[in-house]
Design an enzyme around this catalytic site. Structure first.
Site, short mmCIF file in Angstrom:
data_model
loop_
_atom_site.label_atom_id
_atom_site.label_comp_id
_atom_site.label_asym_id
_atom_site.label_seq_id
_atom_site.Cartn_x
_atom_site.Cartn_y
_atom_site.Cartn_z
N ALA A 170 0.80 -1.24 0.00
CA ALA A 170 0.00 0.00 0.00
C ALA A 170 0.83 1.28 0.00
O ALA A 170 0.26 2.37 0.11
CB ALA A 170 -0.99 0.04 1.16
N ALA A 171 2.15 1.18 -0.15
CA ALA A 171 2.96 2.40 -0.25
C ALA A 171 2.57 3.16 -1.53
O ALA A 171 2.36 4.38 -1.51
CB ALA A 171 4.45 2.06 -0.28
N GLY A 172 2.44 2.42 -2.64
CA GLY A 172 2.05 3.05 -3.90
C GLY A 172 0.64 3.63 -3.82
O GLY A 172 0.36 4.70 -4.38
O1 RIB Z 1 -1.45 -2.31 -3.35
C1 RIB Z 1 -1.66 -3.19 -2.29
C2 RIB Z 1 -2.95 -3.94 -2.49
O2 RIB Z 1 -2.84 -4.78 -3.61
C3 RIB Z 1 -3.31 -4.87 -1.35
O3 RIB Z 1 -4.04 -4.23 -0.34
C4 RIB Z 1 -4.05 -6.00 -2.03
O4 RIB Z 1 -5.39 -6.11 -1.69
C5 RIB Z 1 -3.85 -5.77 -3.53
O5 RIB Z 1 -4.97 -5.21 -4.10
#
Ligand code: RIB
Length: 305
Positions: free
Chosen positions: A249-251
């Site tokens: 989830a950094a991106g």
């Molecule tokens: O970018 C991270 C996300 O990619 C995760 O939360 C996962 O669910 C996938 O969608």
């Protein structure tokens, strides 16, 4: 004036492992965690936490018990769920995630309800009054393209995070976006070249701009980012030094931060610094939606650098 995110919502099932699994291997995990995820949901949490304007999240859950949990988690994170629809007979999206000791991850997504949108996409009304619209590729391509066109027709700046790569559709998708934000792997998949350093990333950003968007941002993870634009020149943003433990989830935090800053009318350079700080802070905690930093934390990190 608002931000609209159209995208996925998943239940993330995350295991912490010593190293990412290799074919045929059985291994013990050091920990297990469930949480709110999905690139769309994470971006919606980030935009909600970081923006000063209202944020709409347009997404789909299934008809199962996970749907109640996902809705409740979104509400707990104060994400507006008025445009969260239930897809009949579908199961909610799931992501199976491995995070290794060096904070790298591998993710497998089971799209479920996220992939059940009709070709026409969501009702165009969700983009009324929208200044910035965010998209990723965990929703069907025809629906995503239709939604991007509806956002553009409503006068929004269209940001596309081209993840995961949709083979055979990337040119059409990129041409429809105002801003694209691929990471290194996605840049390589689209352009055929893996960026090895800032200069190469900048050159590749320019070739992405040549495909249609006004701005291309190549995210280089812990190394920072390079960008090119039609009207605001090109450059690099150096990384913030933080202690990363989980890059999931950094991106998405980066994209939510970018939308928040652009909605406030910031210059591209300032918006990129703010977005990069949001992405960096997300790596300092575990999880996806839960890992998104607050506005105060991001403002403080930017001010300290
Ligand atoms: O970018 C991270 C996300 O990619 C995760 O939360 C996962 O669910 C996938 O969608």
């Amino acid at each position: 004036m608002s931000i609209t995110v159209f995208g996925s919502v998943n239940l993330d099932l995350t295991v912490s492992v010593h190293h990412l699994p290799i074919a045929g291997e059985t291994s013990h995990a050091a920990g297990f965690q469930t949480g709110l995820g999905g690139k769309g949901a994470n971006q919606a949490v980030a935009a909600t936490r970081l923006a000063k304007c209202p944020v709409k999240f347009v997404a789909a859950v299934g008809e199962d018990s996970f749907a109640d949990k996902l809705r409740a988690d979104l509400q707990k994170m104060t994400v507006d769920t008025a445009n969260l629809v239930t897809m009949k007979g579908a199961e909610s999206g799931i992501a199976l995630i491995h995070v290794d000791q060096s904070s790298q991850n591998s993710i497998t997504v089971v799209g479920g309800a996220n992939m059940a949108w009709p070709d026409a996409g969501p009702c165009a009304d969700v983009f009324k009054g929208c200044k910035v619209a965010l998209f990723q590729l965990e929703t069907p391509i025809p629906a995503t393209l239709a939604a991007m066109r509806a956002a553009r027709a409503a006068g929004a700046v269209v940001i596309l995070d081209p993840a995961p790569i949709a083979e055979g559709h990337m040119e059409a998708l990129i041409a429809e976006a105002d801003i694209v934000t691929p990471n290194e792997t996605e840049t390589a998949a689209i352009t055929g070249t893996m960026p090895g350093n800032f200069l190469e990333a900048q050159t590749l950003a320019k070739s992405l701009v040549a495909m249609g968007p006004k701005v291309a941002i190549v995210k280089l993870g812990a190394k920072g980012l390079a960008y090119a634009s039609r009207h605001d020149g090109e450059g690099v943003i150096k990384p913030y030094f933080v202690k990363a433990i989980d890059t999931v989830a950094a991106g998405d935090s980066f994209n939510g931060g970018l939308a928040a800053a652009l909605a406030e009318g910031w210059s591209l350079q300032d918006a990129l610094k703010f977005a990069a700080a949001a992405g960096a802070l997300a790596t300092t905690r575990r999880g996806a939606g839960e890992a998104v930093p607050s506005r105060q934390e991001v403002d403080d990190l930017v001010a300290a650098n």
